[in-house]
Design an enzyme around this catalytic site. Structure first.
Site, PDB file in Angstrom:
ATOM      1  N   ASP A 108       0.847  -1.187   0.000  1.00 14.34           N
ATOM      2  CA  ASP A 108       0.000   0.000   0.000  1.00 14.34           C
ATOM      3  C   ASP A 108       0.885   1.239   0.000  1.00 14.34           C
ATOM      4  O   ASP A 108       2.082   1.155   0.303  1.00 14.34           O
ATOM      5  CB  ASP A 108      -0.912   0.001   1.234  1.00 14.34           C
ATOM      6  N   ASP A 152       3.299   1.851  -4.858  1.00 12.00           N
ATOM      7  CA  ASP A 152       2.443   2.626  -5.749  1.00 12.00           C
ATOM      8  C   ASP A 152       2.228   1.753  -6.975  1.00 12.00           C
ATOM      9  O   ASP A 152       3.165   1.511  -7.750  1.00 12.00           O
ATOM     10  CB  ASP A 152       3.136   3.936  -6.123  1.00 12.00           C
ATOM     11  N   VAL A 153       0.996   1.253  -7.165  1.00  9.18           N
ATOM     12  CA  VAL A 153       0.754   0.247  -8.205  1.00  9.18           C
ATOM     13  C   VAL A 153       0.939   0.785  -9.617  1.00  9.18           C
ATOM     14  O   VAL A 153       1.018  -0.003 -10.573  1.00  9.18           O
ATOM     15  CB  VAL A 153      -0.646  -0.382  -8.062  1.00  9.18           C
ATOM     16  N   ASN A 176      -5.967  -5.604  -5.685  1.00  4.87           N
ATOM     17  CA  ASN A 176      -7.146  -4.966  -5.103  1.00  4.87           C
ATOM     18  C   ASN A 176      -7.120  -3.443  -5.189  1.00  4.87           C
ATOM     19  O   ASN A 176      -8.181  -2.809  -5.224  1.00  4.87           O
ATOM     20  CB  ASN A 176      -7.268  -5.394  -3.634  1.00  4.87           C
ATOM     21  N   TYR A 185     -15.072   4.631 -14.129  1.00  2.00           N
ATOM     22  CA  TYR A 185     -14.830   3.527 -13.185  1.00  2.00           C
ATOM     23  C   TYR A 185     -15.347   2.220 -13.777  1.00  2.00           C
ATOM     24  O   TYR A 185     -14.649   1.199 -13.746  1.00  2.00           O
ATOM     25  CB  TYR A 185     -15.523   3.833 -11.862  1.00  2.00           C
ATOM     26  N   LYS A 187     -13.107  -1.112 -14.750  1.00  2.00           N
ATOM     27  CA  LYS A 187     -13.331  -2.441 -14.184  1.00  2.00           C
ATOM     28  C   LYS A 187     -13.711  -3.464 -15.262  1.00  2.00           C
ATOM     29  O   LYS A 187     -13.429  -4.657 -15.122  1.00  2.00           O
ATOM     30  CB  LYS A 187     -14.403  -2.371 -13.095  1.00  2.00           C
ATOM     31  N   VAL A 196     -20.248  -2.291  -1.159  1.00  2.00           N
ATOM     32  CA  VAL A 196     -19.988  -2.569   0.261  1.00  2.00           C
ATOM     33  C   VAL A 196     -20.129  -1.256   1.029  1.00  2.00           C
ATOM     34  O   VAL A 196     -19.625  -0.220   0.583  1.00  2.00           O
ATOM     35  CB  VAL A 196     -18.563  -3.148   0.442  1.00  2.00           C
TER      36      VAL A 196
END
Length: 264
Positions: free
Chosen positions: A39, A62-63, A89, A158, A162, A193
């Site tokens: 993370d 940092d992805v 994730n 978004y 995805k 969620v």
């Protein structure tokens, strides 16, 4: 050892310091895996790794940074003694109607959600394939969203990002198979969620006038869901454990809805 027992397995979870990622990290650890949280939130990630106990760890990641992936996976392999499971994730959602689209916000979502996931697959393959630093194959679990399967207003980019995660998953599984990497690649479509991200989305769609209140927005989502409720963190985390386990050994290149039927 049961099929859902991950004892002896090693895992890295991106965006694992909080929210769904934290739930996934905890569930994997409870199933017996040793977990590294990756993370940009160093303090929260270190705190969680310490809470999980001995054998678990944290790496800064940092992805969107290719070099950072190399460093993070090398550190994870050193900490864990290998790597069997990668959970891609980390993600971000910025709510906007198309007529108000900010290109900078769109690029941020595409960079984190799509490029970040693709880089995760790249470095997982390099690490897990024969001759890699881990070298024993494994599994990659990409986190898409029910947004990839429905048309809900104000989440266009978004949703597109995805949907791209779904396509990346399927191509990656084919490449792994054709090239003999021994890595299964699947994705999940979580439903909404009621965590920080979910609450922010409800507030945003109410703020821009699509719903009178955030509560009305949430009720609309529940009304579209045959199971009659929102998803829980545990619902999603349990599905991650399933895809990481031998119970799903012949599931590959698939997208698993964990959305209560909302996206059917």
């Amino acid at each position: 050892m049961t099929h859902m027992d991950l004892t002896g397995r090693t895992a890295l979870v991106t965006g694992g310091a909080q929210g769904l990622g934290e739930g996934m990290a905890r569930a994997l650890a409870q199933a017996g895996a040793k977990v590294v949280i990756a993370d940009i939130k160093d303090d929260a990630g270190i705190e969680l790794a310490e809470a999980l106990g001995e054998g678990h760890g944290f790496v800064h990641l940092d992805v969107t940074d290719d070099a950072a992936w190399s460093t993070a996976l090398a550190a994870a392999v050193e900490q864990l003694g290998g790597l069997d499971i990668l959970v891609n994730n980390a993600g971000v959602e910025i709510t906007s109607l198309l007529i108000d689209l900010d290109p900078g916000d769109a690029r941020k979502m595409l960079d984190i959600n799509v490029i970040g996931t693709a880089l995760g697959i790249k470095h997982a393959f390099r690490t897990m394939r024969p001759g890699g630093a881990a070298g024993n194959g494994g599994t990659v679990i990409n986190i898409a969203s029910v947004a990839a399967t429905i048309a809900f207003p104000a989440i266009s980019i978004y949703s597109a990002s995805k949907s791209a995660v779904d396509r990346l998953t399927r191509v990656a599984s084919m490449e792994s198979g054709k090239l003999g990497y021994g890595v299964r690649v699947n994705c999940l479509y979580p439903g909404l969620v009621p965590n920080h991200m979910g609450a922010a989305l409800a507030e945003d769609v109410a703020r821009i006038g699509l719903f009178a209140t955030p509560e009305e927005a949430v009720n609309a989502v529940v009304g579209l869901t045959p199971s009659g409720r929102l998803a829980s963190t545990e619902d999603i985390a349990d599905a991650v454990v399933f895809l990481a386990s031998d119970t799903s050994a012949f599931i590959n290149g698939a997208g698993l809805p964990v959305d209560g039927g909302m996206g059917m």
